[in-house]
Design a protein around this motif. Structure first.
Motif, mmCIF file in Angstrom:
data_model
loop_
_atom_site.group_PDB
_atom_site.id
_atom_site.type_symbol
_atom_site.label_atom_id
_atom_site.label_comp_id
_atom_site.label_asym_id
_atom_site.label_seq_id
_atom_site.Cartn_x
_atom_site.Cartn_y
_atom_site.Cartn_z
ATOM 1 N N ALA A 147 -2.075 4.550 -6.979
ATOM 2 C CA ALA A 147 -1.282 3.937 -5.850
ATOM 3 C C ALA A 147 0.056 4.360 -5.890
ATOM 4 C CB ALA A 147 -1.480 2.394 -6.120
ATOM 5 N N VAL A 148 0.412 5.235 -7.128
ATOM 6 C CA VAL A 148 1.934 5.519 -7.290
ATOM 7 C C VAL A 148 2.215 6.713 -6.467
ATOM 8 C CG1 VAL A 148 3.567 6.155 -9.119
ATOM 9 C CG2 VAL A 148 1.797 4.658 -9.561
ATOM 10 N N HIS A 149 2.409 6.359 -5.068
ATOM 11 C CA HIS A 149 2.762 7.516 -4.121
ATOM 12 C C HIS A 149 3.933 6.928 -3.288
ATOM 13 C CE1 HIS A 149 -0.427 10.272 -4.799
ATOM 14 N NE2 HIS A 149 -1.052 9.424 -4.822
ATOM 15 N N ALA A 150 4.559 8.021 -2.520
ATOM 16 C CA ALA A 150 5.579 7.383 -1.686
ATOM 17 C C ALA A 150 5.245 6.620 -0.803
ATOM 18 C CB ALA A 150 6.124 8.926 -0.853
ATOM 19 N N THR A 151 6.290 5.571 -0.040
ATOM 20 C CA THR A 151 5.672 4.585 0.512
ATOM 21 C C THR A 151 5.002 4.955 1.832
ATOM 22 O OG1 THR A 151 7.634 3.409 -0.336
ATOM 23 C CG2 THR A 151 6.622 2.646 1.924
ATOM 24 N N GLU A 152 5.560 5.987 2.331
ATOM 25 C CA GLU A 152 4.871 6.596 3.755
ATOM 26 C C GLU A 152 3.344 7.095 3.225
ATOM 27 O OE1 GLU A 152 9.041 6.854 4.000
ATOM 28 O OE2 GLU A 152 7.668 7.407 2.471
ATOM 29 N N THR B 150 -3.514 6.886 1.050
ATOM 30 C CA THR B 150 -4.304 6.874 -0.426
ATOM 31 C C THR B 150 -5.170 5.756 -0.158
ATOM 32 O OG1 THR B 150 -2.557 5.925 -1.381
ATOM 33 C CG2 THR B 150 -2.747 8.249 -1.615
ATOM 34 N N ARG B 151 -4.639 4.566 0.347
ATOM 35 C CA ARG B 151 -5.636 3.276 0.342
ATOM 36 C C ARG B 151 -6.698 3.502 1.141
ATOM 37 N NH1 ARG B 151 -1.494 0.405 0.764
ATOM 38 N NH2 ARG B 151 -1.356 0.065 2.929
ATOM 39 N N GLU C 41 1.384 5.845 0.978
ATOM 40 C CA GLU C 41 0.469 4.658 0.342
ATOM 41 C C GLU C 41 -0.931 4.387 1.298
ATOM 42 O OE1 GLU C 41 2.440 1.450 -1.146
ATOM 43 O OE2 GLU C 41 3.296 2.424 -2.828
ATOM 44 N N PRO C 42 -0.473 4.014 2.543
ATOM 45 C CA PRO C 42 -1.719 3.934 3.425
ATOM 46 C C PRO C 42 -2.713 4.825 3.565
ATOM 47 C CG PRO C 42 0.716 3.509 4.424
ATOM 48 C CD PRO C 42 1.161 4.258 3.220
#
Length: 452
Positions: free
Chosen positions: A210-215, A220-221, A217-218
């Motif tokens: 889950a440690v990714h850039a804010t843009e 990867t989720r 994260e959706p």
């Protein structure tokens, strides 16, 4: 190429920077020209004020100058810098005008200096400033005109434009390099996502961090949610297939018993038909169970290794006791310390299927060899009929009956191929030096195998 996000971003940045710098070149060139014009106009007005300070009017109405401006260009004919003072009764001009005259005034007042660009003496385009001045104790206005040729201004603008274009070209390269660095930094999180997706492909139990850039994260989720749903669906499907396969074993065993009784009672044709149907159903069940096993291997974490020799020896010992293995000579060439990058139970099923298949169709000899290349390799050869090269793809077809491939080899190779693929290995079929089939299973090098 345009499908590449990196190329699109770099191309867009390069074009945008180029257009911005081109617009800057045009604007700066125009500003430079206007600045130089203003400087020339200011110099002409300064010289005009010097003329006005030295100007007087004679009793006959002609202009008189006590001294001329000191710029040497005023004394060189056609030098490009000119002055002229005039009244209705007479005209004085600079030596640089020679026999030429400045144009007639137009909309000139005594309030302020006027300027205009027009055709002047010696066929030169000039910047002209002019104004009416009334000297002290004079009864008439005197027209003061000063002009500067424009050709030198245009040449200065062209030289400035060339030097500026070179500077902006270098700046474009620097900014494009900076844009490339920015794109690389911006796409680096996507490279991490790609690596994690590759890990997810190798091991379905893994999940993306889950440690990714804010843009990102959706994204990867969503990938993790999709992987969870896929794993649950596959798990349910595998369980149902395995349950069905196991559930069919008991009815098939009962049918086999009925076939034996029918054969003992003299109904051989009916028994043969039952045996064929039972054999086909058994092969299908074994294939389905093998695929379930392969799916379980893919889902299991990788990294296990197994010492090959004891396992191979035990398998050969079992096959030697079978009806078809008792008549064969087995040759095992596996080093004692050879480790293969496969879990023990998986290697048992792979090697078991290959050795049993070779023993069923060998005439007198089966050879098993272990090789310490890359991650490791296992070679099983026999002196049987082998497989024609054009039949290899059909032989390894998932779910196929290999004894229908034309050379006698059975379902074992298809099962082994599924299991090998699940363990990230590769299975190849070639002609053996013994005359029959040579099956090679090779695994790629891993961190564990490389460290041995």
């Amino acid at each position: 190429m345009l499908r590449s996000l990196r190329v699109r971003l770099l191309l867009g940045a390069a074009i945008a920077i180029f257009l911005a710098l081109a617009a800057a070149w045009v604007a700066m060139t125009v500003l430079f020209e206007r600045h130089v014009e203003h400087r020339i106009e200011a110099d002409l007005i300064r010289d005009g004020l010097q003329l006005a300070a030295a100007l007087s009017v004679a009793p006959d109405g002609t202009p008189v100058l006590e001294h001329e401006p000191g710029d040497s260009r005023f004394f060189d004919p056609a030098s490009g810098l000119y002055w002229q003072v005039s009244t209705p009764q007479g005209v004085l001009n600079s030596r640089s005008l020679w026999d030429q005259h400045l144009p007639e005034p137009k909309n000139v007042t005594s309030l302020e200096w006027q300027n205009r660009i027009l055709a002047g003496p010696f066929n030169q385009q000039v910047l002209l400033v002019e104004r009416f001045i009334r000297p002290v104790r004079a009864n008439t206005d005197v027209l003061i005109q000063l002009a500067h040729e424009q050709r030198s201004l245009h040449e200065a603008r062209e030289e400035f434009g060339e030097e500026l274009a070179l500077f902006l070209a270098i700046l474009w390269l620097i900014l494009s390099a900076a844009a490339w660095a920015q794109v690389e930094l911006g796409l680096r999180p996507l490279r991490h996502v790609r690596n994690e997706v590759e890990t997810l492909k190798r091991n379905p139990r893994e999940r993306m961090t889950a440690v990714h850039a804010t843009e990102i994260e959706p994204l990867t989720r969503a990938i993790n949610e999709l992987a969870d749903a896929r794993e649950k669906d596959l798990s349910r499907a595998r369980r149902r297939a395995a349950d069905l396969a196991h559930g069919l074993k008991t009815p098939l065993a009962a049918l086999a018993a009925q076939s034996r009784r029918a054969r003992e009672a003299g109904a051989r044709e009916a028994a043969d038909g039952l045996d064929q149907a039972i054999s086909a159903a058994t092969s299908a069940i074994e294939g389905e169970l093998a695929r379930s096993r392969a799916a379980a291997i893919r889902a299991a974490p990788s990294g296990n290794t197994t010492i090959a020799q004891p396992l191979i020896e035990s398998l050969v010992g079992v096959v030697e006791k079978t009806e078809f293995g008792a008549r064969l000579v087995f040759e095992v060439n596996v080093a004692e310390d050879l480790r293969l990058p496969v879990a023990g139970e998986d290697l048992l099923e792979i090697a078991g299927a290959l050795i049993e298949n070779a023993a069923r169709y060998a005439r007198r000899r089966v050879r098993v060899t272990g090789q310490a290349i890359a991650g490791g390799a296992l070679v099983v050869e026999d002196d049987g009929p082998g497989i024609e090269s054009e039949k290899v793809a059909e032989v390894l077809m998932r779910g196929g009956r290999l004894d229908e491939a034309g050379s006698g080899h059975g379902l074992g190779l298809a099962i082994a191929n599924d299991l090998v693929d699940a363990t990230r290995g590769a299975l190849t079929l070639l002609r053996s030096e013994l005359g029959g089939l040579k099956v090679t299973v090779a695994w790629p090098a891993t961190d564990l195998s490389a460290s041995r």
